[in-house]
Design an enzyme around this catalytic site. Structure first.
Site, mmCIF file in Angstrom:
data_model
loop_
_atom_site.group_PDB
_atom_site.id
_atom_site.type_symbol
_atom_site.label_atom_id
_atom_site.label_comp_id
_atom_site.label_asym_id
_atom_site.label_seq_id
_atom_site.Cartn_x
_atom_site.Cartn_y
_atom_site.Cartn_z
ATOM 1 N N ASP A 39 39.711 -1.990 104.493
ATOM 2 C CA ASP A 39 41.099 -2.422 104.269
ATOM 3 C C ASP A 39 41.272 -3.158 102.935
ATOM 4 O O ASP A 39 41.816 -4.268 102.894
ATOM 5 C CB ASP A 39 41.560 -3.330 105.412
ATOM 6 C CG ASP A 39 41.250 -2.756 106.783
ATOM 7 O OD1 ASP A 39 41.405 -1.534 106.952
ATOM 8 O OD2 ASP A 39 40.870 -3.525 107.679
ATOM 9 N N GLU A 49 49.984 2.680 110.452
ATOM 10 C CA GLU A 49 49.660 1.305 110.061
ATOM 11 C C GLU A 49 49.340 1.303 108.568
ATOM 12 O O GLU A 49 49.558 2.271 107.849
ATOM 13 C CB GLU A 49 48.457 0.786 110.864
ATOM 14 C CG GLU A 49 47.177 1.604 110.689
ATOM 15 C CD GLU A 49 46.047 1.155 111.591
ATOM 16 O OE1 GLU A 49 46.305 0.382 112.536
ATOM 17 O OE2 GLU A 49 44.905 1.592 111.350
#
Length: 605
Positions: free
Chosen positions: A48, A218
């Site tokens: 991420d 997401e």
């Protein structure tokens, strides 16, 4: 050149390494091209990535952390920040926040998912998702931590009020050209955006849900190029997320879907990235599971991003080479993946072999000894521990394990005395075709303390391998040895302080830092180099060293570098050391200031 045969190791999860050297490939002898390799962060497992360029000219990546051994996403914790000044040599700046620092958070901890960062008026803001209750899926909050530094000393300031309690993950903060900041977040198919208030810790206006996004899952990221706003996100492609993007003429939409810009990544069903411009080039940061072959143990990668003339984005090609350098070589803690694959450890020639029936070897947790081999390392809790390991001058040393395995692939968690992160090290052991086929040989760099009192522990329980020998290899003392100020052989006093791996406040009379366990080789004259930054015009250090028989010490003059964080200063001089690894070097301040990042001890050229 690359040894092509080693690429077969990738899918079995080769090795996780960190070191102070890189890999150079070249199109011609006169035109060297240095590339980052992918993945770019190899000291711990990361995912991420959120990339930003701040005012100091470095690029910083704020990443989530897949802790090894993995327990899945519930165990994710301990955010780290990485930085570079050339896109090739990356520094792990260390941990900046963990669940235990969050007073309002879930009592059980964990669940420190994808973060982001922002900067405003001298303050750096770290935004992160974290549940406030045991029922984690319905109690998500967006926490905020602040610091006056980009990669250290973050303190939690609570969470942003007024946001939905479910699906509120993966925050992204965008600064528009007029100085207005916007917060984006969402998961589970719901995407939100809202203007941030001037205090950066609360919202200013209604929350907008972006229902027009195609197949949103997401991982929101928003940036601007020219007059066009871009929103990038992960879709719901089953078991293999893709990155899609949309564009708009405003920061809160409406958004026009533009399609897929990144195909599924290797060995991981999740995809999450960020886009940033640095030194005239655009880059996409993302993660895959190339090193571990385990989708819950991911690693950050980077590749070039290209725009079409109409502003749309060309699909990014995922490469093993990564991106070329955009500046001269510099300090690094992350080894290039090329070096990992190439087993480029020629400098580690001082080898010590340890037989598994030696008196310094103990076993437990179900591991058994059969003749000279250790077996049953597939058992949960099994381990092999070696004591009395010589770390030489300390730092990165090479561990080699010789083994046999009838499994398709196993992994060990390695613990070593010099590991300052506490994560241990991932060691991959691909199958050899049989439990008696001792042709397996796997390497990785580990951190050891100076001296001969180190301990190495091999932890099993993740597939089986029978171990025949362990080899620890050092670089001979004739090689230059770097001593970072973050080392546990470094102490400070007299008002000097340590901050984020740097010694500061050496302008104070009586200030000093001292290093123990310095390897003097055969003794005699050595060259000491001090690497520093200084806003003073001139500073002076007095250096004391174990081999100085006069007692007068040595004087080092340090010209200014133009700033306390401009670590371009290097000053060298000769000192005397005794033979062996028990030398002490003390650097005394008080005559002008300089912030020191590391010293280097080398033989006289």
């Amino acid at each position: 050149m690359m040894k092509k045969k080693h690429w077969s190791l990738i899918l079995s999860g080769t090795m996780l390494l960190s070191a102070f050297f890189g890999f150079t490939s070249s199109s011609s002898a006169a035109d060297p091209v240095v590339t980052s390799g992918n993945p770019i962060f190899t000291s711990i497992f990361t995912a991420d990535p959120s990339a930003h360029v701040w005012g100091d000219g470095r690029i910083y990546v704020y990443a989530s952390h897949d802790i090894f051994p993995s327990r899945g996403s519930d165990l994710m914790d301990k955010y780290h920040v990485f930085s570079s000044d050339n896109m090739v040599d990356w520094v792990d700046e260390g941990e900046v926040l963990r669940a235990a620092n969050v007073s309002w958070g879930r009592p059980e901890g964990g669940f420190m998912w994808a973060p982001d960062a922002a900067y405003k008026n001298g303050t750096y803001y770290l935004y992160y998702p974290h549940p406030s209750g045991t029922n984690w899926n319905d109690t998500w909050k967006i926490g905020v931590a602040t610091s006056n530094k980009p990669a250290a000393d973050f303190t939690d300031q609570g969470y942003i009020q007024g946001l939905p309690g479910s699906n509120m993950i993966d925050p992204s903060v965008f600064r528009d050209d007029d100085g207005t900041y916007y917060l984006y977040a969402g998961g589970g198919g719901k995407s939100y955006g809202v203007k941030l208030a001037s205090n950066m810790t609360s919202i200013d206006g209604p929350i907008k849900q972006f229902t027009e996004l195609q197949d949103f899952h997401e991982a929101t990221w928003v940036f601007k190029r020219g007059s066009m706003y871009y929103l990038m996100y992960s879709d719901n492609n089953p078991g293999a997320n893709r990155v899609r993007y949309a564009t708009s003429s405003g920061p809160l939409g409406p958004w026009t879907n533009r399609g897929i810009m990144l195909d599924p990544v290797l060995n991981s069903e999740t995809t999450h990235g960020s886009i940033v411009e640095y030194k005239g080039n655009w880059y996409l940061f993302y993660h895959n599971a190339k090193i571990s072959a385990n989708g819950t143990l991911r690693s950050v990668c980077v590749d070039r991003l290209t725009f079409n003339s109409d502003g749309t984005i060309q699909k990014v090609i995922q490469t093993s080479e990564g991106v070329p350098a955009v500046g001269p070589r510099s300090r690094a803690t992350e080894i290039k993946y090329y070096d990992l694959i190439n087993e480029n450890f020629d400098a580690y020639t001082q080898k010590t072999e340890y037989a598994m029936n030696g008196s310094n070897v103990t076993i437990g947790g179900g591991a058994t000894r059969s003749g000279a081999n250790i077996e049953n390392m597939h058992n949960q809790g099994s381990y092999i521990q070696l004591s009395g390991i010589n770390g030489g001058a300390g730092g990165k040393e090479l561990l080699t394990v010789l083994y046999a395995s009838g499994d398709s692939g196993a992994a060990f968690k390695v613990d070593a005395s010099g590991d300052t992160t506490g994560d241990g090290y991932f060691l991959s052991l691909p199958g050899t075709g049989g439990w008696g086929n001792y042709t397996g040989r796997t390497n990785r760099l580990i951190d050891l303390n100076p001296g001969a009192n180190n301990v190495i522990r091999l932890n099993g329980g993740m597939g089986g391998a029978n171990i025949s020998r362990v080899i620890v290899s050092l670089k001979p003392a004739t090689q230059p040895t770097e001593y970072p100020m973050s080392g546990n052989n470094v102490t400070v006093g007299g008002g000097a302080t340590r901050s984020n791996g740097t010694i500061e406040n050496l302008h104070i009379p009586g200030s000093y830092f001292q290093l123990t366990g310095i390897d003097g080789g055969t003794g005699g004259k050595k060259q000491l180099t001090i690497v520093y930054g200084s806003a003073d015009n001139q500073s002076t250090f007095k250096v004391n060293a174990s081999g100085d028989t006069t007692g007068n010490g040595y004087t080092f003059s340090l010209p200014g570098t133009g700033g306390w964080s401009t670590y371009t200063g290097r000053v060298s001089g000769q000192i005397d050391l005794n033979a062996g690894t028990n030398n002490v070097i003390r650097v005394n301040g008080g005559m002008g200031g300089a912030n020191v990042t590391r010293i280097i001890v080398a033989p006289i050229p």
